[in-house]
Design an enzyme around this catalytic site. Structure first.
Site, PDB file in Angstrom:
ATOM      1  N   HIS A  99       0.831  -1.258   0.021  1.00  0.00           N
ATOM      2  CA  HIS A  99       0.101   0.140  -0.022  1.00  0.00           C
ATOM      3  C   HIS A  99       0.784   1.282   0.045  1.00  0.00           C
ATOM      4  O   HIS A  99       2.046   1.216   0.713  1.00  0.00           O
ATOM      5  CB  HIS A  99      -0.862   0.055   1.407  1.00  0.00           C
ATOM      6  CG  HIS A  99      -1.522  -1.410   1.474  1.00  0.00           C
ATOM      7  ND1 HIS A  99      -2.548  -1.657   0.494  1.00  0.00           N
ATOM      8  CD2 HIS A  99      -1.441  -2.490   2.340  1.00  0.00           C
ATOM      9  CE1 HIS A  99      -3.122  -2.709   1.036  1.00  0.00           C
ATOM     10  NE2 HIS A  99      -2.400  -3.089   2.176  1.00  0.00           N
ATOM     11  N   GLU A 116      -1.274  -0.094   8.456  1.00  0.00           N
ATOM     12  CA  GLU A 116      -2.199  -1.037   8.702  1.00  0.00           C
ATOM     13  C   GLU A 116      -1.604  -1.904   9.942  1.00  0.00           C
ATOM     14  O   GLU A 116      -0.309  -1.850   9.873  1.00  0.00           O
ATOM     15  CB  GLU A 116      -2.855  -2.062   7.903  1.00  0.00           C
ATOM     16  CG  GLU A 116      -1.844  -2.809   7.036  1.00  0.00           C
ATOM     17  CD  GLU A 116      -2.532  -3.537   5.823  1.00  0.00           C
ATOM     18  OE1 GLU A 116      -3.517  -2.785   5.349  1.00  0.00           O
ATOM     19  OE2 GLU A 116      -1.782  -4.566   5.307  1.00  0.00           O
ATOM     20  N   HIS A 174       3.557  -7.258   1.650  1.00  0.00           N
ATOM     21  CA  HIS A 174       3.157  -8.198   2.813  1.00  0.00           C
ATOM     22  C   HIS A 174       1.939  -9.150   2.058  1.00  0.00           C
ATOM     23  O   HIS A 174       1.535  -8.793   0.793  1.00  0.00           O
ATOM     24  CB  HIS A 174       2.338  -7.510   4.019  1.00  0.00           C
ATOM     25  CG  HIS A 174       1.590  -6.519   3.548  1.00  0.00           C
ATOM     26  ND1 HIS A 174       1.695  -5.217   3.089  1.00  0.00           N
ATOM     27  CD2 HIS A 174       0.190  -6.719   3.488  1.00  0.00           C
ATOM     28  CE1 HIS A 174       0.528  -4.731   2.877  1.00  0.00           C
ATOM     29  NE2 HIS A 174      -0.330  -5.572   2.965  1.00  0.00           N
ATOM     30  N   ARG A 194      -1.474  -4.926  -6.136  1.00  0.00           N
ATOM     31  CA  ARG A 194      -1.004  -6.447  -5.932  1.00  0.00           C
ATOM     32  C   ARG A 194       0.288  -6.473  -6.978  1.00  0.00           C
ATOM     33  O   ARG A 194       0.132  -6.053  -8.236  1.00  0.00           O
ATOM     34  CB  ARG A 194      -2.264  -7.001  -6.682  1.00  0.00           C
ATOM     35  CG  ARG A 194      -3.180  -7.438  -5.574  1.00  0.00           C
ATOM     36  CD  ARG A 194      -4.218  -8.758  -6.334  1.00  0.00           C
ATOM     37  NE  ARG A 194      -5.003  -8.059  -7.232  1.00  0.00           N
ATOM     38  CZ  ARG A 194      -6.177  -7.383  -6.839  1.00  0.00           C
ATOM     39  NH1 ARG A 194      -6.490  -7.349  -5.646  1.00  0.00           N
ATOM     40  NH2 ARG A 194      -7.074  -7.131  -7.743  1.00  0.00           N
TER      41      ARG A 194
HETATM   42 ZN   LIG Z   1      -2.764  -5.102   3.164  1.00  0.00          ZN
END
Ligand SMILES: [Zn+2]
Ligand SMILES: [Zn+2]
Length: 639
Positions: A99, A116, A174, A194
């Protein structure tokens, strides 16, 4: 309303399972439930109020009606609702993804970036996830490995179990592995790039899109060396703070708290059942059970949780000032840098120090230059955590006072106090060599260790000792003077007045002195050719160049030099046993020519030999930026 029970938005991504329905009381008909967005005002899926007069309305509608004030003071700085809280049930592997951070995402995607945190609620035997790289990889290698599906070979694979927390800063590659159920608290963003999807096809029979170019632009390709410390919280950053609430229903069955004006409180119930009462005399009461999401509006005051409860509590704290000012005052120039939370320079400026003036005038100029640099970068002073200053000489760190400096003729100058008058922020002061060592420790060649010593080979020999991530310079003012340990009793005269100090053998000045002597003793030496017959022009590079060309005088000089320096470093290792010894200053530019030989010397001579652990001698990385970066890091150095 002070406490709202929320119903989530559901997502049926192809990798999901069914546990959220089976075990977390989610009312959902489909076969796959991958995610439930438990606290969300994101356009892609909004939470809805479950009970009371507002039942059926979205949380966003409620906030719009009541005003943003119900989110709390600390949320004012966010354009949108700050967080997104979800349950994620990964029955299969999720794609490998990254991200972007705020800076990139707001510019290119019109929404927040995404930092996150994952709290592992359930994990099957052997469950693992990917988190960052094992080693630094180049952009080319990253792109190549995406092309040939070999990316996982270089990813850091982390086995996980129930109760683990992982903090994933924006830019960290991740992937959640299969058989893991996670509670995720993240910035309010749905931007995912992605990079690898195991070649799967979506519901439409097509492979899901990859976003390789964007991922290449935002991914941090350096491994994470230290896990973020959020103590005493489960997770803590500028975007959210997460704490654990544990009531076992027996020993602990009641918790009383307060929802201040500063922030709302979100309670995500991982397990248990009970009630939450809020408002005057607890007039508002909702029941909760496993899987529920509760939202308490800011300023609601006292609230009570009763029953059995295993929950994550999320709040928003005030922003920790992200910018630090690093100042490196030198005899000729003063360097000023703005440094971010990752110890990266945002911008720098250099001004002449003009030491012949009164200290007050020098300090006033520094303050003015800092303010100009901030203005140029549109950074308000109140976004700065403070200023750190590195200063040659003897510094009283506790009082921010320069006791004595040689190259800058100062005596008892209350630097922190004076600069604080011009820049009303906290000011920390330390010796410049200590700052350079700290800079290398936080952002340079010592980034991967917590104990290191830096030896600077310049006009003199300076250095700094970093133990447990902090400058060690003794409690008394005067500091650690590594260059003034004697390696020969009664040896060469040192600048400090003693004889035989390391500085009198390992400084550039000492090497030049020895080179002149050697040249005079050996009229055939290559040194004469290298200095063009003018012995006054000899410098350390010429000495190393002569040695490389097998000139006997040059070889003897460098052999002696390495032996002297090696003796000093072995002494340092025997005293501190650091994890690494860094070489800085002009002579360190010799790189491995120097470090290889010193490393062999350490192996042969350190106490305990191979029975002890021998630190590595490395070349420092940051050059003359280390002082600024280290000075700025004074502000975050604990203790
Ligand atoms: Zn993620
Ligand atoms: Zn000395």
């Amino acid at each position: 309303m002070c406490v709202l029970k929320l119903k989530p938005a559901y997502k049926d991504y192809l990798w999901g399972g069914h546990r959220l329905v089976d075990r977390y009381n989610k009312e959902y008909d489909g076969e796959i439930l991958a995610e439930s967005w438990e606290l969300s005002c994101h356009p892609d899926g909004k939470s809805v109020i479950a009970e009371g007069p507002w039942a059926g309305k979205t949380l966003e509608e409620y906030i719009r009606a009541e005003g943003k004030g119900i989110l709390g003071e600390n949320c004012r700085r966010f354009r949108d609702f700050p967080v997104l809280i979800k349950f994620i049930d990964a029955k299969q592997d999720l794609s490998i993804q990254v991200h972007p951070d705020n800076r990139y995402a707001l510019k290119h995607e019109g929404q927040y970036g995404k930092t996150e945190m994952w709290y592992v609620v359930e994990a099957g035997p052997g469950a693992f996830l990917y988190y960052g790289f094992q080693r630094e990889i180049s952009r080319e290698e990253f792109a190549q490995r995406i092309r040939d599906d070999t990316l996982t070979e270089v990813l850091h694979k982390v086995p996980v179990q129930k109760g683990d927390m992982l903090f994933i800063e924006a830019g960290t590659i991740h992937a959640i592995g299969k058989d893991i159920l996670i509670a995720e608290i993240q910035q309010n963003s749905n931007v995912t790039y992605r990079v690898y999807d195991y070649g799967r096809v979506g519901k439409d029979g097509k492979k899901r899109d990859l976003h390789i170019e964007k991922a290449l632009a935002v991914t941090n390709r350096v491994p994470l060396v230290r896990a973020k410390n959020s103590y005493p919280h489960v997770a803590d950053c500028d975007y959210f703070t997460v704490d654990k609430l544990n009531l076992d229903g027996k020993m602990m069955d009641r918790m009383e708290g307060c929802v201040s004006e500063e922030s709302f409180v979100s309670i995500l119930v991982l397990d248990g059942e009970g009630t939450v009462a809020c408002g005057k005399d607890g007039e508002q009461r909702v029941t909760y059970r496993k899987g529920d999401s509760l939202f308490l509006t800011a300023g609601s005051g006292r609230y009570v949780v009763e029953g059995r409860c295993d929950a994550l509590v999320t709040t928003i704290r005030s922003q920790s000032a992200p910018v630090r000012i690093g100042i490196d005052i030198g005899g000729t120039n003063t360097k000023i840098g703005l440094v971010d939370v990752h110890h990266r320079l945002i911008d720098t400026v250099s001004i002449p120090t003009k030491t012949e003036r009164d200290p007050e005038d020098v300090i006033a100029d520094v303050g003015k230059a800092v303010q100009e640099l901030l203005d140029l970068n549109h950074i308000p002073l109140d976004a700065c955590m403070g200023a750190g200053v590195g200063m040659p000489g003897t510094v009283d760190r506790e009082n921010g006072c320069v006791r004595y400096s040689n190259n800058i003729p100062w005596e008892n100058v209350p630097l922190a106090e004076e600069l604080g008058k011009i820049l009303p922020v906290p000011v920390a002061v330390a010796n410049d060599a200590d700052c350079a060592a700290l800079g290398e420790a936080v952002a340079g060649a010592g980034k991967d260790v917590s104990d290191m010593v830096m030896v600077t080979l310049g006009t003199g020999v300076g250095g700094g000792v970093i133990l447990d991530g902090k400058i060690f310079s003794g409690r008394l003012t005067g500091g650690c003077e590594l260059g003034h340990m004697a390696i020969y009793e009664g040896g060469e005269l040192c600048t400090c007045g003693r004889r035989g100090c390391l500085e009198a053998y390992a400084s550039a000045t000492a090497l030049i002195r020895d080179a002149k002597r050697a040249a005079l003793a050996d009229p055939d030496s290559l040194l004469w050719e290298l200095c063009g017959g003018e012995i006054g022009k000899l410098d350390p590079e010429m000495v190393f160049a002569a040695a490389e060309q097998k000139d006997p005088a040059g070889m003897k000089l460098t052999d002696d030099y390495v032996r002297h320096l090696g003796t000093g470093i072995v002494n340092i290792v025997n005293l501190f046993r650091p994890e690494a010894v860094l070489l800085g200053g002009g002579i360190s530019a010799q790189g491995t020519v120097l470090t290889d030989r010193l490393n062999s010397c350490l192996k042969a001579e350190c106490f305990g030999g191979e029975h002890g652990q021998i630190p590595e001698v490395r070349t420092a990385k940051l050059g003359n930026l280390a002082g600024m970066i280290g000075a700025a890091a004074l502000l975050v150095m604990e203790g």
